[in-house]
Scaffold this motif. Structure first.
Motif, PDB file in Angstrom:
ATOM      1  N   GLU A   1      10.843   6.702  10.228  1.00  0.00           N
ATOM      2  CA  GLU A   1       9.310   5.108   9.640  1.00  0.00           C
ATOM      3  C   GLU A   1       8.774   4.935   9.785  1.00  0.00           C
ATOM      4  N   GLN A   2       7.679   5.574  10.068  1.00  0.00           N
ATOM      5  CA  GLN A   2       6.055   5.582  10.002  1.00  0.00           C
ATOM      6  C   GLN A   2       4.889   6.356   9.250  1.00  0.00           C
TER       7      GLN A   2
ATOM      8  N   CYS B   1       5.653   6.614   5.960  1.00  0.00           N
ATOM      9  CA  CYS B   1       5.124   5.983   4.940  1.00  0.00           C
ATOM     10  C   CYS B   1       3.871   5.248   5.359  1.00  0.00           C
ATOM     11  N   GLU B   2       3.395   4.500   6.480  1.00  0.00           N
ATOM     12  CA  GLU B   2       2.846   3.269   6.673  1.00  0.00           C
ATOM     13  C   GLU B   2       1.677   4.132   7.139  1.00  0.00           C
TER      14      GLU B   2
ATOM     15  N   GLN C   1       1.008   5.321  -1.724  1.00  0.00           N
ATOM     16  CA  GLN C   1       2.765   4.047  -1.019  1.00  0.00           C
ATOM     17  C   GLN C   1       3.925   3.171  -1.848  1.00  0.00           C
TER      18      GLN C   1
ATOM     19  N   PRO D   1      10.584   4.057   0.174  1.00  0.00           N
ATOM     20  CA  PRO D   1      10.244   5.006   1.587  1.00  0.00           C
ATOM     21  C   PRO D   1      11.925   4.643   1.805  1.00  0.00           C
TER      22      PRO D   1
ATOM     23  N   THR E   1      12.688   2.855   4.969  1.00  0.00           N
ATOM     24  CA  THR E   1      12.736   1.655   5.783  1.00  0.00           C
ATOM     25  C   THR E   1      11.747   0.785   4.523  1.00  0.00           C
ATOM     26  N   PRO E   2      12.025  -0.137   4.263  1.00  0.00           N
ATOM     27  CA  PRO E   2      10.784  -1.049   4.182  1.00  0.00           C
ATOM     28  C   PRO E   2      10.000  -1.574   5.337  1.00  0.00           C
ATOM     29  N   SER E   3       8.706  -1.072   5.362  1.00  0.00           N
ATOM     30  CA  SER E   3       6.964  -1.011   5.970  1.00  0.00           C
ATOM     31  C   SER E   3       7.919  -2.740   7.078  1.00  0.00           C
ATOM     32  N   ARG E   4       7.338  -3.189   7.164  1.00  0.00           N
ATOM     33  CA  ARG E   4       6.847  -4.389   8.533  1.00  0.00           C
ATOM     34  C   ARG E   4       5.798  -5.649   7.484  1.00  0.00           C
ATOM     35  N   GLU E   5       4.921  -4.733   6.804  1.00  0.00           N
ATOM     36  CA  GLU E   5       4.102  -5.902   5.611  1.00  0.00           C
ATOM     37  C   GLU E   5       5.548  -6.248   4.739  1.00  0.00           C
ATOM     38  N   GLN E   6       6.126  -5.239   3.891  1.00  0.00           N
ATOM     39  CA  GLN E   6       6.838  -5.169   2.741  1.00  0.00           C
ATOM     40  C   GLN E   6       8.703  -6.540   3.365  1.00  0.00           C
TER      41      GLN E   6
END
Length: 201
Positions: free
Chosen positions: A40-41, A43-44, A51, A56, A58-63
């Motif tokens: 999960e990390q 992409c970030e 990016q 990804p 899973t979507p990032s926290r920001e997304q």
């Protein structure tokens, strides 16, 4: 009899020590074999421009944060007699205590919606003071502040509202934060910060 007890305890303690040692060794082996970066990390960690080109797993926290904040809604209206109080974010709230909460959430970069309409059984549509997205815990948390608990009629309604929350699956300390205030017990910035640290970070 004392000697028998001591021998039995010693035997038990040795077995516990061996079991705990095996567990610790297994945990250490597992941690040593874990990758330093989980899937999960990945992409970030990539360049921002790259990016944008990928989807990804899973979507990032920001997304997640941005999509959650992008939801449009109509909150509860303001009576003309209510004083105008504005947060650091520039939105209007109803009290100085709500101002404290909103500003501390904003400073902690915790996404929230002020008076987002929610339907709960037995009460109908309510407007919780704050609906907060606790990204670290991956869940939404409602925050209700009851600011006039020394008023018996107000306090009774507050209790009924908390009971309605409970009947609809909202648990204080899990997905519901409840704070109180009276003339003698003043709500402070430090109290808000402690609650944010304990329940939302």
């Amino acid at each position: 009899m004392n000697l028998i007890r001591e021998l039995a305890q010693k035997s038990y303690d040795i077995k516990i020590w061996k079991s705990v040692t095996r567990e610790l060794n297994a945990i250490e082996r597992y941690l040593n074999s874990c990758p330093k970066v989980v899937a999960e990390q990945i992409c970030e960690m990539m360049h921002l421009e790259r990016q944008k080109l990928i989807v990804p797993i899973t979507p990032s926290r920001e997304q997640i944060r941005n999509e959650w904040l992008a939801v449009e809604y109509e909150g509860k209206g303001f009576d003309e007699r209510v004083p105008e109080i504005y947060t650091d974010k520039g939105e209007r709230v109803r009290s100085k205590s709500e101002l404290l909460i909103a500003n501390e959430l904003f400073r902690a970069n915790i996404p929230y919606r002020y008076e987002y309409p929610v339907y709960i059984k037995r009460w109908g549509t309510i407007y919780p003071d704050f609906m907060v997205l606790a990204l670290a815990k991956k869940k939404e948390v409602y925050w209700e502040h009851f600011g006039r608990m020394d008023d018996p009629e107000y306090a009774e309604k507050a209790v009924q509202k908390i009971e309605a929350y409970a009947e609809n699956g909202y648990v204080i300390g899990d997905n519901l934060i409840v704070t109180f205030e009276t003339r003698q017990s003043v709500f402070t910035t430090r109290k808000v910060q402690m609650i944010i640290e304990q329940y939302l970070l």
